[in-house]
Design an enzyme around this catalytic site. Structure first.
Site: not given
Ligand code: DGL
Length: 274
Positions: A10-11, A42-43, A73-75, A158, A190-192
């Site tokens: 993940d990011s 990463y988003g 990471c979804n992104t 976060e 998204c992970t969060h």
């Molecule tokens: N991990 C990213 C996602 O799931 C969220 C955090 C980021 O923007 O890196 O899209």
């Protein structure tokens, strides 16, 4: 049977929601987690940069001897999964977009599905396309998809602002138009976002089913390993290793909040030009 670990990247810390779901679903598997905390988020990066980061993350995990890669990471899933599959054809690679979309199509009753994610994920159109294709493969009529980027959700999660007035305000700003659009299913893309689940559920109301891509991906990880005969024997005691590219102490604190315990094995590593 295969004792090698599952690699998850993940990011940053958010992918721990995916690790948590995989740990619960597959208690005998060893896991290697890489959080690219030096280069998060990463988003809001460009597709080319996200693809480069995701390639370096995958190369790192492969060097740890993983038997499959889960792109938590979804992104990175939205922008880089096809590129990674082409670059690393011998390794099974699972992203979040397919599992989240399949779960959402299975859940909807009124054919109106919403998806919330980072700006890069929404901008890629990956969820929207996959939801449409998955729905079209099963039904005659097209689905109505509504997508909304929620850039404030990642920093809120976060900072631990998961159940506060400020989180509720942000949720109202992003989600009320979605609620008014009549969707009955919402993908947390998204992970969060699973960390903000209570506030999201409260804002969307009881008639909207929330689809957690992390849960869906954990089930598909299990199915994929089983289909390729790559599962660890059921009585195996697993060992987990965590790697980050910066700010290990902050990672450890947030990890403890998400997982219940700080990681026992956490190492700082460098990737690419980070
Ligand atoms: N991990 C990213 C996602 O799931 C969220 C955090 C980021 O923007 O890196 O899209």
């Amino acid at each position: 049977m295969n004792l090698r670990p599952i690699g998850i990247f993940d990011s940053g810390v958010g992918g721990l929601t995916v690790l948590r779901a995989i740990r619960a679903r597959l208690p005998s598997e060893s896991l290697v987690y890489l959080g690219d905390t030096a280069r998060v988020p990463y988003g809001n990066k460009s597709p080319a940069t996200i693809a480069r980061y995701a390639t370096e993350d995958s190369q790192f995990l492969l060097a740890q001897g993983v038997k499959m890669i889960v792109i938590a990471c979804n992104t990175a899933s939205a922008l880089a999964a096809p590129i990674l599959r082409e670059k690393f054809p011998d390794t099974p690679i699972l992203g979040m977009i397919g599992p989240g979309s399949r779960a959402a199509v299975a859940a909807t009753r009124n054919t109106r599905i919403g998806v919330i994610a980072t700006a890069a994920t929404i901008g890629s159109g990956a969820y929207e396309q996959r939801l449409r294709d998955t729905f079209a493969a099963q039904h005659r009529s097209p689905a109505a998809i509504s997508s909304v980027a929620c850039p404030l959700f990642v920093p809120l999660a976060e900072e631990g602002e998961t159940n506060s007035d400020i989180a509720r305000l942000a949720a109202a700003k992003y989600l009320l138009p979605l609620r008014n659009s009549g969707i009955d299913t919402l993908v947390l893309g998204c992970t969060h976002y699973p960390l903000l689940r209570n506030v999201i559920a409260e804002t969307m109301g009881p008639d909207v089913t929330l689809v957690d891509s992390a849960e869906a991906a954990a089930s598909e990880t299990a199915a994929l390993l089983a289909s390729q005969n790559l599962l660890a024997p059921p009585d195996t005691s697993p060992s987990d290793s965590f790697f980050v590219t910066d700010a290990a102490a902050r990672f450890s604190t947030i990890a403890a909040a998400i997982l219940g315990n700080p990681p026992a094995s956490l190492e700082l590593v460098s990737l690419g030009a980070a």
